[in-house]
Design a protein around this motif. Structure first.
Motif, mmCIF file in Angstrom:
data_model
loop_
_atom_site.group_PDB
_atom_site.id
_atom_site.type_symbol
_atom_site.label_atom_id
_atom_site.label_comp_id
_atom_site.label_asym_id
_atom_site.label_seq_id
_atom_site.Cartn_x
_atom_site.Cartn_y
_atom_site.Cartn_z
ATOM 1 N N GLN A 140 9.255 57.885 1.203
ATOM 2 C CA GLN A 140 8.497 57.009 0.324
ATOM 3 C C GLN A 140 9.389 55.850 -0.087
ATOM 4 N N GLY A 141 8.761 54.776 -0.524
ATOM 5 C CA GLY A 141 9.525 53.591 -0.892
ATOM 6 C C GLY A 141 9.910 53.604 -2.353
ATOM 7 N N PRO A 142 10.899 52.779 -2.737
ATOM 8 C CA PRO A 142 11.359 52.778 -4.123
ATOM 9 C C PRO A 142 10.470 52.000 -5.091
ATOM 10 N N ARG A 143 9.676 51.066 -4.603
ATOM 11 C CA ARG A 143 8.989 50.134 -5.502
ATOM 12 C C ARG A 143 8.163 50.858 -6.571
ATOM 13 N N GLU A 144 7.226 51.691 -6.157
ATOM 14 C CA GLU A 144 6.346 52.353 -7.114
ATOM 15 C C GLU A 144 7.111 53.319 -8.006
ATOM 16 N N LEU A 145 8.167 53.936 -7.475
ATOM 17 C CA LEU A 145 8.951 54.869 -8.276
ATOM 18 C C LEU A 145 9.711 54.136 -9.377
ATOM 19 N N VAL A 146 10.283 52.982 -9.041
ATOM 20 C CA VAL A 146 10.973 52.177 -10.052
ATOM 21 C C VAL A 146 9.992 51.737 -11.135
ATOM 22 N N GLU A 147 8.863 51.176 -10.715
ATOM 23 C CA GLU A 147 7.873 50.698 -11.689
ATOM 24 C C GLU A 147 7.397 51.833 -12.592
ATOM 25 N N SER A 148 7.112 52.978 -11.990
ATOM 26 C CA SER A 148 6.566 54.096 -12.761
ATOM 27 C C SER A 148 7.600 54.687 -13.706
ATOM 28 N N MET A 151 16.914 43.878 -8.314
ATOM 29 C CA MET A 151 16.819 44.019 -9.765
ATOM 30 C C MET A 151 15.349 44.059 -10.169
ATOM 31 N N TYR A 152 15.086 44.812 -11.226
ATOM 32 C CA TYR A 152 13.722 44.894 -11.751
ATOM 33 C C TYR A 152 13.739 44.422 -13.196
ATOM 34 N N GLU A 153 12.708 43.701 -13.594
ATOM 35 C CA GLU A 153 12.627 43.187 -14.956
ATOM 36 C C GLU A 153 11.239 43.440 -15.509
ATOM 37 N N LYS A 154 11.202 43.934 -16.752
ATOM 38 C CA LYS A 154 9.921 44.118 -17.427
ATOM 39 C C LYS A 154 10.154 44.131 -18.938
ATOM 40 N N ASP A 155 9.257 43.473 -19.662
ATOM 41 C CA ASP A 155 9.285 43.445 -21.129
ATOM 42 C C ASP A 155 10.647 43.020 -21.669
ATOM 43 N N GLY A 156 11.274 42.068 -20.985
ATOM 44 C CA GLY A 156 12.546 41.553 -21.451
ATOM 45 C C GLY A 156 13.752 42.391 -21.099
ATOM 46 N N GLU A 157 13.557 43.525 -20.427
ATOM 47 C CA GLU A 157 14.656 44.389 -20.006
ATOM 48 C C GLU A 157 14.895 44.205 -18.513
ATOM 49 N N ARG A 158 16.164 44.129 -18.113
ATOM 50 C CA ARG A 158 16.529 43.969 -16.709
ATOM 51 C C ARG A 158 17.294 45.202 -16.247
ATOM 52 N N TYR A 159 16.945 45.677 -15.070
ATOM 53 C CA TYR A 159 17.468 46.939 -14.551
ATOM 54 C C TYR A 159 18.171 46.719 -13.216
ATOM 55 N N PHE A 160 19.420 47.124 -13.138
ATOM 56 C CA PHE A 160 20.163 47.112 -11.886
ATOM 57 C C PHE A 160 19.818 48.401 -11.146
ATOM 58 N N ILE A 161 19.264 48.278 -9.925
ATOM 59 C CA ILE A 161 18.716 49.439 -9.214
ATOM 60 C C ILE A 161 19.634 49.844 -8.059
ATOM 61 N N VAL A 162 20.058 51.089 -8.073
ATOM 62 C CA VAL A 162 20.775 51.670 -6.938
ATOM 63 C C VAL A 162 19.966 52.864 -6.443
ATOM 64 N N ASP A 163 19.496 52.770 -5.213
ATOM 65 C CA ASP A 163 18.764 53.882 -4.602
ATOM 66 C C ASP A 163 19.794 54.816 -3.973
ATOM 67 N N GLY A 164 19.959 55.988 -4.561
ATOM 68 C CA GLY A 164 21.029 56.895 -4.169
ATOM 69 C C GLY A 164 20.774 57.730 -2.951
ATOM 70 N N HIS A 165 19.596 57.618 -2.345
ATOM 71 C CA HIS A 165 19.297 58.471 -1.190
ATOM 72 C C HIS A 165 18.266 57.776 -0.308
ATOM 73 N N VAL A 166 18.756 57.093 0.726
ATOM 74 C CA VAL A 166 17.850 56.483 1.695
ATOM 75 C C VAL A 166 18.262 56.909 3.100
ATOM 76 N N HIS A 167 17.284 57.024 3.956
ATOM 77 C CA HIS A 167 17.517 57.220 5.392
ATOM 78 C C HIS A 167 16.435 56.440 6.113
ATOM 79 N N PHE A 168 16.515 56.385 7.410
ATOM 80 C CA PHE A 168 15.692 55.417 8.127
ATOM 81 C C PHE A 168 14.661 56.070 9.048
ATOM 82 N N ARG A 169 14.384 57.341 8.794
ATOM 83 C CA ARG A 169 13.359 58.024 9.575
ATOM 84 C C ARG A 169 12.068 58.084 8.770
ATOM 85 N N LYS A 170 10.978 57.721 9.434
ATOM 86 C CA LYS A 170 9.665 57.726 8.799
ATOM 87 C C LYS A 170 8.755 58.690 9.556
#
Length: 294
Positions: free
Chosen positions: A224-232, A1-20
């Motif tokens: 790429q990872g989800p963290r920066e994409l969620v924040e942005s 879950m991500y939270e900012k400015d009093g809003e909470r977001y349930f995050i589902v990453d719809g496309h992940v794979h494990f090759r880097k």
């Protein structure tokens, strides 16, 4: 879950794979790294595994079996009894067919028989980089045949990964007339950093032609990872001169795109206090800790 400015977001990453990507091509990431990147630091509540090969599918199924609350699988074939399998991944150009071919119809009929309703269609230039036209004149990353199969299989959901980005207008024309077509934002989301106005136009077009209930967040992890994409994405605002044409991105719209839409498709449990009040009719009323009806 991500939270900012009093809003909470349930995050589902719809496309992940494990090759880097690595110096020698690709390497498969460890389970420890995957869990850390997605859940410990990436704000993700649930991830949809879309393996790239048979080996990856076996690994994804094993991961979903060990962590069913965290992973669902969109496999390469509709197979009964595979752990976590709630969707399928279809790359027609790699498999030498179009969506309208008889073999594609048999594939989709099998999905329907098994009750696998989520079909992730990969429509992007990654299969044959920068090659817009195949030898037979068709495109590796257009939405050819999507309108036909979406109409023929109204009980299936066609999530077009990478939003058919190189043929975005073609995709939008189809999506506006076929209510079971969805847009996955993998590949488009990184534009939020490099070309924010282009990203605003992509999202604006999708919201104009479709609606906020049919757009899904996807990081394309391990590229790429989800963290920066969620924040942005939470911080992103439509440019002021786009407001008359596209409107603004509200917190409610962002919540739907970041997780609630995919949660609905996959029947995931969402805490009641994280649900947007004006969810689609098919979602009905969501009790605390219940699955989102589909």
């Amino acid at each position: 879950m991500y939270e900012k400015d009093g809003e909470r977001y349930f995050i589902v990453d719809g496309h992940v794979h494990f090759r880097k990507p690595s110096d020698t091509g690709f390497r498969r990431q460890s389970e420890e790294t995957i869990l850390y990147d997605l859940f410990d630091t990436g704000f993700v509540d649930h991830a949809i595994c879309q393996p790239a090969d048979a080996e990856g599918e076996v690994a994804a199924s094993a991961l979903a079996e060990r962590h069913p609350e965290r992973f669902s699988v969109a496999g390469l074939e509709p197979v009964e009894g595979r752990p976590g399998l709630k969707g399928v991944k279809l790359i027609t150009s790699e498999q030498g067919r179009q969506l309208s071919d008889p073999c594609s119809y048999r594939f989709l009929e099998r999905c329907q028989e098994l009750g696998i309703r989520n079909v992730h269609l990969h429509a992007d230039p990654a299969v044959r980089l920068l090659d817009a036209e195949d030898r037979d004149g068709s495109s590796s990353f257009d939405a050819a045949g999507l309108d036909e199969v979406a109409a023929a299989f109204p009980d299936l959901r066609f999530i077009v990964e990478h939003v058919g980005l190189a043929r975005l207008q073609d995709f939008c024309w189809i999506a506006t007339q076929e209510p079971n077509v969805y847009a996955g934002l993998a590949l488009a989301l990184p534009f939020i950093h490099t070309r924010p106005r282009a990203f605003a136009e992509i999202v604006g077009e999708l919201l104009y032609w479709m609606d906020e209930n049919r757009i899904t967040f996807a990081s394309d992890y391990g590229l790429q990872g989800p963290r920066e994409l969620v924040e942005s994405f939470v911080d992103f605002e439509m440019p002021e001169d786009f407001h008359d044409e596209y409107g603004e991105l509200t917190a409610a719209t962002k919540k739907k795109i970041l997780g609630l839409n995919t949660a609905r498709l996959y029947g995931l449990a969402v805490p009641e206090d994280l649900v947007v009040a004006d969810a689609p009719a098919e979602s009905h009323e969501i009790a605390s800790g219940s699955k989102v009806p589909v």
